[in-house]
Design an enzyme around this catalytic site. Structure first.
Site, PDB file in Angstrom:
ATOM      1  N   HIS A   1       0.869  -1.185   0.000  1.00  0.00           N
ATOM      2  CA  HIS A   1       0.000   0.000   0.000  1.00  0.00           C
ATOM      3  C   HIS A   1       0.902   1.230   0.000  1.00  0.00           C
ATOM      4  O   HIS A   1       1.103   1.878   1.031  1.00  0.00           O
ATOM      5  CB  HIS A   1      -0.932  -0.012   1.208  1.00  0.00           C
ATOM      6  CG  HIS A   1      -1.880  -1.172   1.226  1.00  0.00           C
ATOM      7  ND1 HIS A   1      -1.484  -2.452   1.589  1.00  0.00           N
ATOM      8  CD2 HIS A   1      -3.195  -1.255   0.926  1.00  0.00           C
ATOM      9  CE1 HIS A   1      -2.526  -3.267   1.506  1.00  0.00           C
ATOM     10  NE2 HIS A   1      -3.578  -2.570   1.110  1.00  0.00           N
TER      11      HIS A   1
ATOM     12  N   ASP B   1       1.055  -2.215   4.795  1.00  0.00           N
ATOM     13  CA  ASP B   1       0.612  -1.005   5.510  1.00  0.00           C
ATOM     14  C   ASP B   1      -0.728  -0.544   4.949  1.00  0.00           C
ATOM     15  O   ASP B   1      -0.825   0.498   4.319  1.00  0.00           O
ATOM     16  CB  ASP B   1       1.695   0.070   5.341  1.00  0.00           C
ATOM     17  CG  ASP B   1       1.322   1.391   5.991  1.00  0.00           C
ATOM     18  OD1 ASP B   1       0.415   1.397   6.839  1.00  0.00           O
ATOM     19  OD2 ASP B   1       1.941   2.415   5.635  1.00  0.00           O
TER      20      ASP B   1
END
Length: 273
Positions: A41, A162
């Site tokens: 991410h 993340d």
């Protein structure tokens, strides 16, 4: 997804995450000839802390700006502070590097980086951020489903997970992705960032991860007691296969952040499970 990391760039959680991330990357580069770094991410890659979103939240003022002004910051923050200085051309500016830029600038000739981002607008910004780095690329893709595929394409895999935690299945998908990566690359290292809101959610996630592997390093940072689940009361990095030297870095970073940025009752704890 509505989440935009620009609201939160440079906050206390970024300081915790990015300091530990750079410590892992440095340690792995001392162990492995080539790394394949996958960022599930990635976001836009870099952020202007004077922009509307950052100013609206004010989180950077209680994060990176506090760290830059501190005379007693321990050496563990040195690589991050140097990266912040570099993105601002050596001046005390308002730009902050996200994980894609931090990693891309640290890559050696044989290393590679793939940053996944689903938001089309942030994916375009990520491509521009990574354009100067030949062995770093942006993918407009679901990082959860892409991580294992990328991990099996050569080089020792290092996966940063993340997510925005806007979907109720994010925790389950982290465990599934971790299992898939380790099945494809048994020597992979994973670093998972989590918000800390309530103890029940955190403990449940750790129990789930213990079914994936018995090699967990947990760096828990609480700025305040976990009594209000509507607030982000802290953050954690849960790591798989982390080199031994990362323990010390996580302790030094967490202890300083808890004491300087936390409220009474805040604390840092690092342990292996």
């Amino acid at each position: 997804m509505n989440y935009r990391h620009a609201f939160h760039a440079g906050n206390f959680a970024d300081l915790h995450k990015h300091t530990i991330l750079l410590a892992i990357l440095s340690a792995l580069q001392g162990e492995s000839e080539a790394l394949a770094v996958i960022d599930t991410h990635a976001g836009a890659g870099a952020y202007d802390l004077s922009g509307e979103m950052a100013r609206r939240s004010g989180e950077a003022q209680a994060g990176i700006f506090q760290l830059k002004a501190a005379a007693d910051a321990p050496a563990v923050f040195g690589p991050l502070l140097q990266a912040v200085l570099k993105i601002n051309s050596g001046q005390p500016g308002d730009l902050y590097p996200g994980s894609p830029l931090l990693i891309a600038r640290a890559l050696r000739k044989g290393d590679r980086y793939a940053g996944c981002e689903l938001r089309p607008d942030d994916a375009i910004l990520l491509s521009k951020t990574l354009a100067p780095y030949a062995n770093a690329k942006a993918l407009e893709a679901d990082g959860f489903s892409t991580a294992a595929v990328q991990a099996g394409r050569g080089g020792r895999a290092f996966v940063l997970i993340d997510p925005p935690f806007e979907r109720p299945d994010d925790y389950a998908r982290i465990a599934e992705t971790s299992r898939a990566v380790l099945k494809r690359a048994s020597d992979a290292v994973l670093a998972i960032w989590l918000p800390l809101k309530d103890l029940e959610t955190f403990d449940a996630f750790l129990r789930a991860m213990e079914t994936v592997t018995g090699d967990l390093l947990v760096a828990e940072l609480r700025l305040r007691p976990l009594t209000d689940p509507m607030k982000m009361n802290g953050s954690a990095m849960v790591m798989i296969g982390a080199p031994a030297s990362v323990d010390t870095a996580a302790v030094e970073a967490g202890d300083w952040l808890a004491s300087r940025l936390g409220e009474p009752g805040g604390r840092s704890r690092v342990w292996r499970a």
